[in-house]
Design a protein around this motif. Sequence first.
Motif, PDB file in Angstrom:
ATOM      1  N   THR A 104       0.819  -1.202   0.000  1.00 55.78           N
ATOM      2  CA  THR A 104       0.000   0.000   0.000  1.00 55.78           C
ATOM      3  C   THR A 104       0.856   1.257   0.000  1.00 55.78           C
ATOM      4  O   THR A 104       0.346   2.341  -0.234  1.00 55.78           O
ATOM      5  CB  THR A 104      -0.947   0.018   1.217  1.00 55.78           C
ATOM      6  OG1 THR A 104      -0.183  -0.282   2.384  1.00 55.78           O
ATOM      7  CG2 THR A 104      -2.041  -1.010   1.062  1.00 55.78           C
ATOM      8  N   HIS A 105       2.145   1.092   0.262  1.00 59.25           N
ATOM      9  CA  HIS A 105       3.018   2.264   0.258  1.00 59.25           C
ATOM     10  C   HIS A 105       3.107   2.863  -1.141  1.00 59.25           C
ATOM     11  O   HIS A 105       3.184   4.067  -1.311  1.00 59.25           O
ATOM     12  CB  HIS A 105       4.408   1.873   0.746  1.00 59.25           C
ATOM     13  CG  HIS A 105       5.311   3.049   0.928  1.00 59.25           C
ATOM     14  ND1 HIS A 105       5.097   3.997   1.898  1.00 59.25           N
ATOM     15  CD2 HIS A 105       6.421   3.446   0.256  1.00 59.25           C
ATOM     16  CE1 HIS A 105       6.027   4.911   1.825  1.00 59.25           C
ATOM     17  NE2 HIS A 105       6.850   4.614   0.837  1.00 59.25           N
ATOM     18  N   ASN A 106       3.093   1.983  -2.136  1.00 64.17           N
ATOM     19  CA  ASN A 106       3.161   2.441  -3.522  1.00 64.17           C
ATOM     20  C   ASN A 106       1.815   2.158  -4.189  1.00 64.17           C
ATOM     21  O   ASN A 106       1.614   1.129  -4.816  1.00 64.17           O
ATOM     22  CB  ASN A 106       4.296   1.713  -4.248  1.00 64.17           C
ATOM     23  CG  ASN A 106       4.586   2.313  -5.601  1.00 64.17           C
ATOM     24  OD1 ASN A 106       3.726   2.997  -6.178  1.00 64.17           O
ATOM     25  ND2 ASN A 106       5.763   2.055  -6.124  1.00 64.17           N
ATOM     26  N   ARG A 107       0.884   3.100  -4.035  1.00 64.03           N
ATOM     27  CA  ARG A 107      -0.499   2.871  -4.457  1.00 64.03           C
ATOM     28  C   ARG A 107      -0.616   2.645  -5.957  1.00 64.03           C
ATOM     29  O   ARG A 107      -1.362   1.797  -6.421  1.00 64.03           O
ATOM     30  CB  ARG A 107      -1.386   4.060  -4.062  1.00 64.03           C
ATOM     31  CG  ARG A 107      -1.488   4.295  -2.579  1.00 64.03           C
ATOM     32  CD  ARG A 107      -2.456   3.317  -1.944  1.00 64.03           C
ATOM     33  NE  ARG A 107      -2.261   3.285  -0.498  1.00 64.03           N
ATOM     34  CZ  ARG A 107      -3.031   3.954   0.376  1.00 64.03           C
ATOM     35  NH1 ARG A 107      -4.035   4.668  -0.056  1.00 64.03           N
ATOM     36  NH2 ARG A 107      -2.787   3.897   1.655  1.00 64.03           N
ATOM     37  N   PHE A 119      -2.184  -0.548  -7.647  1.00 60.03           N
ATOM     38  CA  PHE A 119      -3.359  -0.456  -8.513  1.00 60.03           C
ATOM     39  C   PHE A 119      -3.095  -1.168  -9.841  1.00 60.03           C
ATOM     40  O   PHE A 119      -3.943  -1.919 -10.335  1.00 60.03           O
ATOM     41  CB  PHE A 119      -3.703   1.018  -8.758  1.00 60.03           C
ATOM     42  CG  PHE A 119      -4.897   1.201  -9.641  1.00 60.03           C
ATOM     43  CD1 PHE A 119      -6.179   1.083  -9.117  1.00 60.03           C
ATOM     44  CD2 PHE A 119      -4.742   1.469 -10.992  1.00 60.03           C
ATOM     45  CE1 PHE A 119      -7.288   1.221  -9.928  1.00 60.03           C
ATOM     46  CE2 PHE A 119      -5.847   1.611 -11.810  1.00 60.03           C
ATOM     47  CZ  PHE A 119      -7.122   1.495 -11.277  1.00 60.03           C
TER      48      PHE A 119
END
Lengths: 228, 386
Positions: free
Chosen positions: B20-23, B27
């Motif tokens: 989730t750190h690198n959305r 995605f």
Amino acid sequence: MMTGREPSIRLQGVNHWFGSGETRRQVLFDISISIERGSLTVMRGPSGSGKTTLLTLMGALRKVQEGSIRLLGQELHGASEAAQEMLRRRFGFIFQAHNLHESLTARQNTLMGLEVHGPGGDAAKQNAAAVHILTSLGLGERIDYLPEKLSGGQKQRVAIARALVSNPEIVFADEPTAALDKEAGLNVVRLLKTLAETRGTSTVMVTHDTRIIDLADMIITIEDGRLA
Amino acid sequence: MTRLLQLVFRRIPIGWLQLTHNRARLFAAVAGIAFANLLVFVQLGVVASMTGTIEMTYAPFRADIIISPLRQQLVNGELVSRRVLYIALADAAVADATPLYIGNADWKQSPSTTKSLIVYGMKPEAVAFAGATVGNQLAMLAPFGHVLIDREIAGIDQLAEAGKSPPFEINGHTVQAVGSFQLGSGFGADGGLFVSDQTFQQLVRQRSTSTPSHVLIQVKPGETPAIVAARLNARLAPEQVQVRTMSQAVADEINYMNTEAPMGIIFGIGVFIGGLVGLVIVYQVLASDVAAHIKEYATFKAMGYPHRFLLGIVLEEALIMAFLGFVPGVILGSGAYQIMAVATGLPLGMTPDRALAVLAGTFVACAVSGMLATFRLRSAEPADLF
Ligand SMILES: Nc1ncnc2c1ncn2[C@@H]1O[C@H](COP(=O)(O)OP(=O)(O)OP(=O)(O)O)[C@@H](O)[C@H]1O
Ligand SMILES: [Mg+2]
């Protein structure tokens, strides 16, 4: 722990080589040292003299090639990977690069130093310990910040908190204060001194900072892979 | 979410935090997995509907055992000699037997549109062998030219139900729909006709009542079809036929379609490629993640974390991605089924077991990718950190 007399680190006749065949080169020659519990030991010497190599050997991060290294009463020469792993959990490492996980907050990075001892710990207690050590390193306001929101010195202090939060029996540090200003650097050393007095923590630190050298209980000087 | 995972894993959910750190990357990965899922759902849906189509081609008949030529499907095959029918009837366990004729005929609806029809012929008096959708209508087929028409042939069926459809011409013969039956739209033909054996002989050229396509058999009450089929198989060995229970024949045909027929193979490859796409995407994300954080992983090792802890983080990431990708994947898949069902008339829909199978497959594919990605973790060498 039981054998209170035994030094925390004892090296006897340690030799170390890098490379193999034609390029095989000896970098450490016949090193024998004893480091007492609760002492601050400073290692110094010119660049390339073998300080880091010796530190990683003492920290059970490298296989011992020749000679004997006893850590907390345990022989390292010939020890299995798992045995070295168990031993390392009782140490704290402070690297030149902070190597914090970018996606973990200061608190979470620090907690990683406690979780290595396995699940089942008291979460509230662990959390309190993490907050306490971060606060004592001057990061009380930054506890839930990600590394990217911290300055270089602050990041290094989080890495130090991670190394010290589990009350390690030995701390290994390689120029840990390089990224810190003088005052912060001295703060770290004072913290290590306190740990040494209250918990018997031994520290082995590579540094060129003369103010830290003044505080040392023992100074090891290495030149060309030999004790000088 | 982080707290929940923390409780589940009993540690800081590093994998989740890392993902989730690198959305943007998360995605993209989730979109990729969802797309792979969609691909697999569509392929599986088509295969399943072809299976349903095969079952429907057998549905107009009711029999315990079917005698067929060697190596062939229900439709478009060779013929058997009517002699086998008499041999079968001689078996004490056989209650009745009847010939089934299957052939093709073209229906010129207008000078420009020709529909290819599957024509089924049965004796009008063999009502006991008629499946539910044909039933008593079979008896109405006795007069020459009376036919039942497949409900899928648009427009005709309502007229046929009302008994007032206009006569039409097949292979030069005028026929009259007196009812309808259900065949289901398939891949082989535009529709079907059900006729008497006498009408069949006229509509389908070069076929005589002495050579049926199959022989249908019903066993006496209390007899086990499989045992009778095995006995008949032995008895009919010289006749170059195979005797199978009806359910075995359906299963064989489905199996043939999935493994040997070009259509089935193509769709099988489609499923495989869908899985591969997902696998590659997840591998790509995880491998680059491992490479970018090799020093942090080495630090964990230095701190005394075992190698399997690092594997656990990567696997955690893989499984989270699998799940996050599956959710939109199954929604998109359901949507695709509805669109395809409307567009093609195939019986398509999301079923719980198919959704579960794809979820399991996604987990497995992601876990495999994760495992592959962890090979790079071997280079996490704590001694190089200082
Ligand atoms: N992984 C390695 N492979 C081969 N040679 C190495 C390796 N690591 C260090 N050396 C060599 O071993 C010698 C000692 O290196 P070491 O890093 O221990 O020195 P150091 O005292 O820590 O130096 P510095 O003050 O620059 O950090 C050097 O000559 C170095 O080039
Ligand atoms: Mg060095």
